[in-house]
Write a protein that holds these residues in place. Structure first.
Motif, PDB file in Angstrom:
ATOM      1  N   UNK A 276       8.019   1.775 -18.510  1.00  0.00           N
ATOM      2  CA  UNK A 276       7.783   3.101 -18.611  1.00  0.00           C
ATOM      3  C   UNK A 276       8.354   3.553 -17.397  1.00  0.00           C
ATOM      4  N   UNK A 277       8.717   4.721 -17.267  1.00  0.00           N
ATOM      5  CA  UNK A 277       9.255   5.924 -16.161  1.00  0.00           C
ATOM      6  C   UNK A 277      10.469   5.120 -15.920  1.00  0.00           C
ATOM      7  N   UNK A 278      11.443   5.083 -17.084  1.00  0.00           N
ATOM      8  CA  UNK A 278      12.818   4.541 -16.731  1.00  0.00           C
ATOM      9  C   UNK A 278      13.090   3.409 -15.862  1.00  0.00           C
ATOM     10  N   UNK A 279      11.904   2.392 -16.226  1.00  0.00           N
ATOM     11  CA  UNK A 279      12.159   1.133 -15.846  1.00  0.00           C
ATOM     12  C   UNK A 279      11.677   0.557 -14.423  1.00  0.00           C
ATOM     13  N   UNK A 280      10.795   1.832 -13.855  1.00  0.00           N
ATOM     14  CA  UNK A 280      10.154   1.658 -12.659  1.00  0.00           C
ATOM     15  C   UNK A 280       8.867   0.934 -12.965  1.00  0.00           C
ATOM     16  N   UNK A 281       8.216   1.290 -13.950  1.00  0.00           N
ATOM     17  CA  UNK A 281       7.164   0.510 -14.417  1.00  0.00           C
ATOM     18  C   UNK A 281       5.756   0.933 -13.455  1.00  0.00           C
ATOM     19  N   UNK A 282       4.647   0.449 -14.255  1.00  0.00           N
ATOM     20  CA  UNK A 282       3.620   0.760 -13.095  1.00  0.00           C
ATOM     21  C   UNK A 282       3.660   0.168 -11.975  1.00  0.00           C
ATOM     22  N   UNK A 283       4.126  -1.173 -11.994  1.00  0.00           N
ATOM     23  CA  UNK A 283       4.307  -2.031 -10.824  1.00  0.00           C
ATOM     24  C   UNK A 283       5.023  -1.208  -9.724  1.00  0.00           C
ATOM     25  N   UNK A 284       5.982  -0.407  -9.773  1.00  0.00           N
ATOM     26  CA  UNK A 284       6.653   0.168  -8.889  1.00  0.00           C
ATOM     27  C   UNK A 284       5.972   1.473  -8.685  1.00  0.00           C
ATOM     28  N   UNK A 285       5.329   2.281  -9.361  1.00  0.00           N
ATOM     29  CA  UNK A 285       4.576   3.401  -9.125  1.00  0.00           C
ATOM     30  C   UNK A 285       3.469   3.135  -8.233  1.00  0.00           C
ATOM     31  N   UNK A 286       2.752   2.026  -8.453  1.00  0.00           N
ATOM     32  CA  UNK A 286       1.536   1.454  -7.684  1.00  0.00           C
ATOM     33  C   UNK A 286       2.114   1.178  -6.205  1.00  0.00           C
ATOM     34  N   UNK A 287       3.242   0.525  -6.361  1.00  0.00           N
ATOM     35  CA  UNK A 287       3.893   0.004  -4.888  1.00  0.00           C
ATOM     36  C   UNK A 287       4.037   1.280  -3.976  1.00  0.00           C
ATOM     37  N   UNK A 288       4.763   2.481  -4.680  1.00  0.00           N
ATOM     38  CA  UNK A 288       4.768   3.505  -3.770  1.00  0.00           C
ATOM     39  C   UNK A 288       3.539   4.186  -3.538  1.00  0.00           C
ATOM     40  N   UNK A 289       2.626   4.034  -4.286  1.00  0.00           N
ATOM     41  CA  UNK A 289       1.188   4.851  -4.049  1.00  0.00           C
ATOM     42  C   UNK A 289       0.549   4.032  -2.907  1.00  0.00           C
ATOM     43  N   UNK A 290       0.777   2.715  -2.988  1.00  0.00           N
ATOM     44  CA  UNK A 290       0.208   1.948  -1.843  1.00  0.00           C
ATOM     45  C   UNK A 290       0.711   2.225  -0.352  1.00  0.00           C
ATOM     46  N   UNK A 291       2.082   2.334  -0.128  1.00  0.00           N
ATOM     47  CA  UNK A 291       2.544   2.577   0.948  1.00  0.00           C
ATOM     48  C   UNK A 291       2.322   3.996   1.498  1.00  0.00           C
ATOM     49  N   UNK A 292       2.153   4.803   0.457  1.00  0.00           N
ATOM     50  CA  UNK A 292       1.826   6.389   0.902  1.00  0.00           C
ATOM     51  C   UNK A 292       0.384   6.494   1.476  1.00  0.00           C
ATOM     52  N   UNK A 293      -0.397   5.834   0.639  1.00  0.00           N
ATOM     53  CA  UNK A 293      -2.069   5.561   1.349  1.00  0.00           C
ATOM     54  C   UNK A 293      -1.857   4.718   2.598  1.00  0.00           C
ATOM     55  N   UNK A 294      -1.131   3.589   2.696  1.00  0.00           N
ATOM     56  CA  UNK A 294      -1.015   2.997   3.936  1.00  0.00           C
ATOM     57  C   UNK A 294      -0.842   3.993   5.063  1.00  0.00           C
ATOM     58  N   UNK A 295       0.444   4.770   4.866  1.00  0.00           N
ATOM     59  CA  UNK A 295       0.798   5.495   5.873  1.00  0.00           C
ATOM     60  C   UNK A 295      -0.016   6.660   6.163  1.00  0.00           C
ATOM     61  N   UNK A 296      -0.728   7.240   5.247  1.00  0.00           N
ATOM     62  CA  UNK A 296      -1.797   8.543   5.309  1.00  0.00           C
ATOM     63  C   UNK A 296      -2.582   7.804   6.336  1.00  0.00           C
TER      64      UNK A 296
END
Length: 394
Positions: free
Chosen positions: A53-73
């Motif tokens: 899903x999401x043009x091949x980004x997949x849930x794995x990719x979305x979660x990875x982005x979410x994790x680094x955003x929370x980490x930085x926050x």
């Protein structure tokens, strides 16, 4: 929004009301579902749908982005030693990928999934809410196991995959048992733990069964007060070293009498007549593939060519021995921070993570995996949650 005192004055609870002053919902109720929701996403991402899903980004990719955003926050709340080690790991692996393989997709998943240790660092959550979340997750994992073992919906899935994913979900029931104070609740929780062990046993996955049995022994049979800081850290170093030591001493391990006896007695059920299920031949390929770039790696994932069934070979092929050591240093420092003023819950969460490390002898899911295997790192995230430590201090 108003603030009211929570149970036993342990925390303030936000309650949102409509204009007519009728109760709308309690925000804190949703904290019990943080871990179950993440577990559902963790499982779905492994499916074909979840990876495309999401043009091949997949849930794995979305979660990875979410994790680094929370980490930085939450970076001001994260211990400096953890940030430093993580930064070194990012910088080194980035340089290797940039200069050699340019396998950016797998690099992003591998590195950013480690940022999930920051998910619970600043969440105001009680041990009671975590206990319920762990139990709910265990129930969900067992439902999946029942469907796999007795239904026809997941028969296309590999037993190793199902066993691995669901075992991570069931492990929380072991910790939840130690958190129970009511006798009836302890009995029901123990029944859930034993049922989980049986369900994992039915998958035929010996690695996952080993993990849950190690967790049972180290958490339920050994008291938390006996896990001194130096003992836990030594235990961690052993677990991190085993993926290397075992593949280098395969012949000696295969000649250990007690292991051969257990293998012969369980062959009828597991349908495996050797200790490592023939993975020795795959490890020989891994040894051959890594010998020319052992120290700095190739900058691309070994998953592109082979699933080597060993974390050491997988990491060394991607980032080299240096990369493996930097990763181990990162994990060591996260655990060391988690042990400082740790509650029993936090000690047990660390022990769960270490138990999962034992599985990496014959699997590779924690680092340089193709998908975002973040669930084990949630246990470390709970371990470094400062609010839980503050509650213990009070």
């Amino acid at each position: 929004t108003i603030i009211v005192k929570g149970e036993n004055n342990m925390e303030n609870q936000k309650i949102i009301y409509r204009k007519d002053n009728k109760l709308f919902f309690n925000i804190n109720v949703f904290k019990e579902f943080y871990i179950p929701i993440l577990f559902i996403l963790f499982f779905i991402q492994q499916s074909v749908y979840g990876s495309k899903i999401f043009n091949g980004l997949g849930i794995s990719g979305l979660l990875a982005i979410f994790f680094i955003i929370v980490f930085i926050k939450n970076i001001n709340k994260i211990p400096k030693t953890v940030i430093f080690c993580y930064s070194i790991l990012i910088a080194y692996t980035f340089f290797i990928v940039y200069s050699k393989g340019e396998d950016w997709n797998n690099w992003i998943i591998s590195i950013l999934s480690l940022a999930s240790v920051g998910l619970f660092i600043n969440i105001n959550i009680t041990e009671s809410q975590l206990k319920k979340g762990l139990i709910y997750t265990g129930i969900l994992a067992n439902i999946i196991l029942i469907i796999y073992n007795f239904g026809n919906y997941l028969k296309g899935w590999n037993s190793n995959t199902v066993g691995l994913l669901t075992t991570i979900g069931t492990l929380g029931t072991v910790v939840a048992y130690k958190m129970q104070t009511n006798k009836k609740s302890k009995i029901l929780n123990m029944m859930l733990v034993l049922f989980s062990i049986y369900m994992v046993f039915l998958t035929g996955n010996r690695n996952s069964l080993l993990v849950i049995l190690i967790s049972f022994i180290t958490i339920i049979l050994i008291k938390a007060k006996n896990w001194k800081k130096y003992i836990v850290l030594t235990y961690l170093v052993i677990a991190l070293s085993l993926p290397i030591l075992v593949v280098k001493t395969t012949n000696q391990v295969n000649n250990i009498a007690i292991l051969n006896y257990i293998t012969s007695k369980t062959e009828g059920f597991f349908n495996k007549d050797t200790i490592f299920s023939g993975r020795e031949e795959i490890w020989k390929i891994g040894e051959e593939l890594t010998k020319n770039s052992r120290w700095i790696g190739n900058g691309e994932s070994l998953y592109n060519y082979l699933y080597v069934h060993n974390m050491y070979y997988s990491v060394v092929y991607f980032f080299g021995i240096i990369g493996y050591l930097v990763y181990c240093t990162y994990i060591y420092n996260v655990v060391k921070v988690g042990l400082k003023d740790a509650s029993e819950l936090q000690i047990h969460c660390i022990l769960l993570f270490i138990a999962i490390l034992f599985e990496q002898i014959a699997e590779n899911t924690l680092f340089t995996a193709k998908l975002n295997t973040f669930m084990p790192y949630l246990f470390l995230s709970i371990a470094i949650n400062k609010r839980l430590k503050e509650v213990k201090g009070k």
